[in-house]
Design a protein around this motif. Structure first.
Motif, PDB file in Angstrom:
ATOM      1  N   ARG A  27      21.103  48.331  24.698  1.00 52.14           N
ATOM      2  CA  ARG A  27      22.141  49.010  23.931  1.00 52.14           C
ATOM      3  C   ARG A  27      22.560  48.177  22.725  1.00 52.14           C
ATOM      4  NH1 ARG A  27      26.260  50.518  28.219  1.00 52.14           N
ATOM      5  NH2 ARG A  27      25.069  52.195  29.141  1.00 52.14           N
TER       6      ARG A  27
ATOM      7  N   GLU B  29      19.252  61.931  22.289  1.00 48.11           N
ATOM      8  CA  GLU B  29      20.173  61.062  23.043  1.00 48.11           C
ATOM      9  C   GLU B  29      21.606  61.557  22.929  1.00 48.11           C
ATOM     10  OE1 GLU B  29      19.087  57.041  21.701  1.00 48.11           O
ATOM     11  OE2 GLU B  29      19.733  56.440  23.719  1.00 48.11           O
TER      12      GLU B  29
ATOM     13  N   ASP C 105      31.529  59.332  26.334  1.00 49.84           N
ATOM     14  CA  ASP C 105      30.584  58.221  26.277  1.00 49.84           C
ATOM     15  C   ASP C 105      31.142  57.137  25.367  1.00 49.84           C
ATOM     16  OD1 ASP C 105      27.119  58.005  26.474  1.00 49.84           O
ATOM     17  OD2 ASP C 105      28.407  56.486  25.575  1.00 49.84           O
TER      18      ASP C 105
ATOM     19  N   LYS D 157      17.001  59.825  31.555  1.00 45.11           N
ATOM     20  CA  LYS D 157      18.438  59.795  31.225  1.00 45.11           C
ATOM     21  C   LYS D 157      19.071  61.152  31.506  1.00 45.11           C
ATOM     22  CE  LYS D 157      19.499  56.244  27.888  1.00 45.11           C
ATOM     23  NZ  LYS D 157      19.893  55.922  26.528  1.00 45.11           N
TER      24      LYS D 157
ATOM     25  N   LEU E 243      13.210  59.520  27.470  1.00 46.48           N
ATOM     26  CA  LEU E 243      14.588  60.002  27.641  1.00 46.48           C
ATOM     27  C   LEU E 243      14.809  60.945  28.816  1.00 46.48           C
ATOM     28  CD1 LEU E 243      15.911  60.526  23.989  1.00 46.48           C
ATOM     29  CD2 LEU E 243      16.337  58.630  25.551  1.00 46.48           C
TER      30      LEU E 243
ATOM     31  N   GLU F 258      19.245  61.709  35.260  1.00 46.94           N
ATOM     32  CA  GLU F 258      20.374  60.928  35.788  1.00 46.94           C
ATOM     33  C   GLU F 258      21.681  61.705  35.736  1.00 46.94           C
ATOM     34  OE1 GLU F 258      19.830  56.161  35.121  1.00 46.94           O
ATOM     35  OE2 GLU F 258      21.067  57.296  33.723  1.00 46.94           O
ATOM     36  N   LYS F 259      21.852  62.469  34.635  1.00 49.65           N
ATOM     37  CA  LYS F 259      23.102  63.225  34.458  1.00 49.65           C
ATOM     38  C   LYS F 259      23.010  64.631  35.040  1.00 49.65           C
ATOM     39  CE  LYS F 259      25.868  63.009  30.875  1.00 49.65           C
ATOM     40  NZ  LYS F 259      26.375  63.085  29.498  1.00 49.65           N
TER      41      LYS F 259
ATOM     42  N   LYS G  20      24.051  62.742  25.746  1.00 55.08           N
ATOM     43  CA  LYS G  20      25.327  62.031  25.858  1.00 55.08           C
ATOM     44  C   LYS G  20      26.503  63.001  25.876  1.00 55.08           C
ATOM     45  CE  LYS G  20      25.704  58.887  22.487  1.00 55.08           C
ATOM     46  NZ  LYS G  20      25.775  57.676  21.658  1.00 55.08           N
TER      47      LYS G  20
END
Ligand code: ADP
Length: 536
Positions: free
Chosen positions: A355, A433, A488, A397, A394, A400-401, A437
């Motif tokens: 990050r 992203e 976020d 990611k 991605l 994950e959500k 997010k």
């Protein structure tokens, strides 16, 4: 009609009148300016009726004009004396003298409406209507000469005492002007007493006005616009006054009077508005200057900030790279077996470090863009391949959500386009992203479109959407939505700014659409198929 005498009177009028306006305009609040302009106006008044008198053809009227010109003449010496007294700052000592002079001038003003000052007019030396004096005329001349000479003496006396070279010079100007005017102006008086010297010198009568005003106010400028308006207005008013005075019967007099009043109202409004305008303009100019200064300062600050960011991020990049290297080696087991517990911690370190690296990269991009040093490496690339690579990194990611990430590749491959692959990847990655997010439920979809010479990549989501207020700021640097922090915390507000710069450098466009808060967003990126040209 228009003889040397009438024209010279008119010139005198114009000069003293203009100077009066000028002086008044310079500084209305200053007493010296007010009295100086009063004096100019008395000379102007006198000259104006001198001129009218010279072009008059009727005896009765000529008599009236001579009386009116005398009205100006009566107030000239006292106004001059007071100007000198105020200029020399001896007002207090000469207070009674000034009051006395005003009283005297008032008496002569009253006498002007009787034959005691001007008895009649009659032909002499080529003039059809030259005035003849009444018994009060001699005392008037005594006052005129007496006050003027007294003023000159006062100025002359202070010349010796004065130490400032500037004021000395000013006094010299006044004295010099006065000398010329007294000599020249005196030619006006011989014919009154049948001495055959015509008023040849009249043209120089306003010299002292010019020189005094020049001496007192010479290093300042004035606003031409207001003066022009006032001169024009006063000119019109004077003509209107002449009309009133020249009215042949009562009805005409009333009509002329009404015209005069209407004119007066309009002129006052006009002058007022012009003054206001000029004042506002001046204020605006001041403000603009201030703003320009502030802007310069801000630019400097901005530059300093850019340099700071550039230096700081360069310094940060190396250690972050080192951390990344060691962390991944540790994770791979290059330094021996590690326990599951340590591995989890290391993974966290790795992600946080990633990050940081992306943040530093954004900052570096920003400083390069601002310095105009962003470099591009163009090559023919298949855009779907780039999106495929992004999807691979991605999709976890999104998973994950609990979101979907759907990429709808076109049925037929798109043409290859000349782009900087790495940078375009950065832009699309940021769009996807962001979409992940800023979405809590649903997911993200990527679509491709080709139309004529253009390719569009559209990233849409079912997320928090963008409000109307935030829309215009979206692509500005460091701009983040009001509520995004809660969703976020990681973000700099740089991604879209850098993205737009990159797309623009490719000759393309990027924009956002949203039906509003919580109604999803749609980001469209448009690139040219053949080459880096401006799209529209
Ligand atoms: P960051 O995401 O780091 O804040 P960006 O420049 O990428 O910076 O985005 C700027 C702002 O635009 C975000 O803070 C957010 O308010 C808004 N934004 C970007 N993408 C989306 C999206 N898909 N949905 C809603 N808002 C978004």
């Amino acid at each position: 009609m228009f003889t040397y005498y009438s024209i010279s009177a008119f010139i005198n009028f114009l000069v003293s009148f203009l100077l009066g306006i000028f002086v008044l305009h310079k500084n209305r609040k200053e007493k010296l300016n007010r009295i100086l302009s009063f004096w100019c106006f008395t000379v102007a008044f006198w000259s104006f009726f001198y001129f009218i008198w010279q072009i008059e053809t009727k005896e009765q009227m000529a008599l009236l004009w001579t009386r009116l010109l005398m009205l100006g003449a009566v107030w000239v010496p006292v106004a001059f004396l007071q100007t000198v007294v105020i200029f020399l700052k001896i007002e207090k000592e000469k207070k009674y003298l000034i009051i006395f002079s005003y009283a005297l001038s008032s008496v002569f003003t009253l006498l002007l409406f009787t034959p005691l000052m001007v008895k009649k007019v009659e032909p002499i030396a080529g003039f059809e209507f030259w005035p003849k004096p009444g018994i009060a005329y001699i005392p008037f001349l005594v006052m005129f000469v007496g006050l003027s000479i007294y003023a000159v003496l006062l100025a002359y006396r202070s010349l010796k005492k004065e130490t400032s070279p500037k004021i000395k010079l000013q006094i010299k100007y006044i004295l010099f002007g006065m000398a010329i005017s007294i000599t020249a102006g005196s030619t006006n008086y011989f014919l009154w007493y049948d001495i055959n010297i015509p008023p040849y010198g009249n043209i120089l009568a306003s010299t002292y006005v010019i020189l005094t005003v020049y001496a007192i106010i010479r290093h300042h400028l004035l606003n031409i616009k207001v003066i022009a308006t006032e001169i024009l207005s006063l000119g019109i008013l004077l003509v209107s006054i002449v009309h009133i005075l020249a009215a042949e019967n009562f009805i005409k007099l009333v009509i002329n009077l009404i015209i005069f009043i209407i004119l007066l109202v309009f002129i006052i409004m006009l002058v007022h508005s012009v003054e206001n305008e000029v004042q506002r303009k001046e204020e605006l100019q001041k403000l603009t200057k201030k703003l320009a200064k502030a802007n310069k300062k801000l630019k400097k600050l901005d530059q300093a900030k850019s340099e700071f960011i550039s230096i700081a991020s360069h310094q940060l990049r190396t250690p972050l790279g080192t951390i990344k290297g060691f962390a991944s080696m540790l994770l791979e087991g290059s330094y021996g077996e590690i326990s599951e517990k340590v591995k989890k911690v290391l993974e966290k370190i790795f992600i946080s470090n990633e990050r940081l690296i992306s943040l530093v990269n954004d900052l570096l991009d920003l400083s390069r863009i601002e310095a105009g040093k962003m470099q591009y490496d163009f090559d023919y690339r298949q855009i779907e391949d780039i999106v495929e690579e992004i999807k691979e990194t991605l999709s976890f990611k999104a998973e994950e959500k609990g979101l979907y990430l759907k990429v709808n590749f076109p049925p037929r491959p798109l043409p290859k386009i000349k782009i900087d692959g790495a940078k375009i990847k950065e832009v699309i990655s940021n769009l996807i992203e962001n979409a992940i997010k800023y979405t809590k439920k649903g997911g993200v979809e990527v679509n491709f479109k080709q139309k004529d010479n253009l390719i569009r990549i559209i990233v849409s989501d079912t997320g928090i959407g963008i409000s109307r207020d935030e829309m215009p700021l979206l692509f500005s640097k460091f701009s983040r939505g009001k509520n995004v922090g809660r969703i976020d915390a990681n973000g700099t507000g740089l991604g879209l700014f850098v993205g737009r710069k990159i797309i623009e450098a490719h000759g393309g466009r990027i924009w956002a659409e949203s039906k509003g808060e919580n109604r999803g967003s749609k980001f469209t990126m448009e690139l040219l198929i053949d080459g880096i040209k401006k799209a529209f």
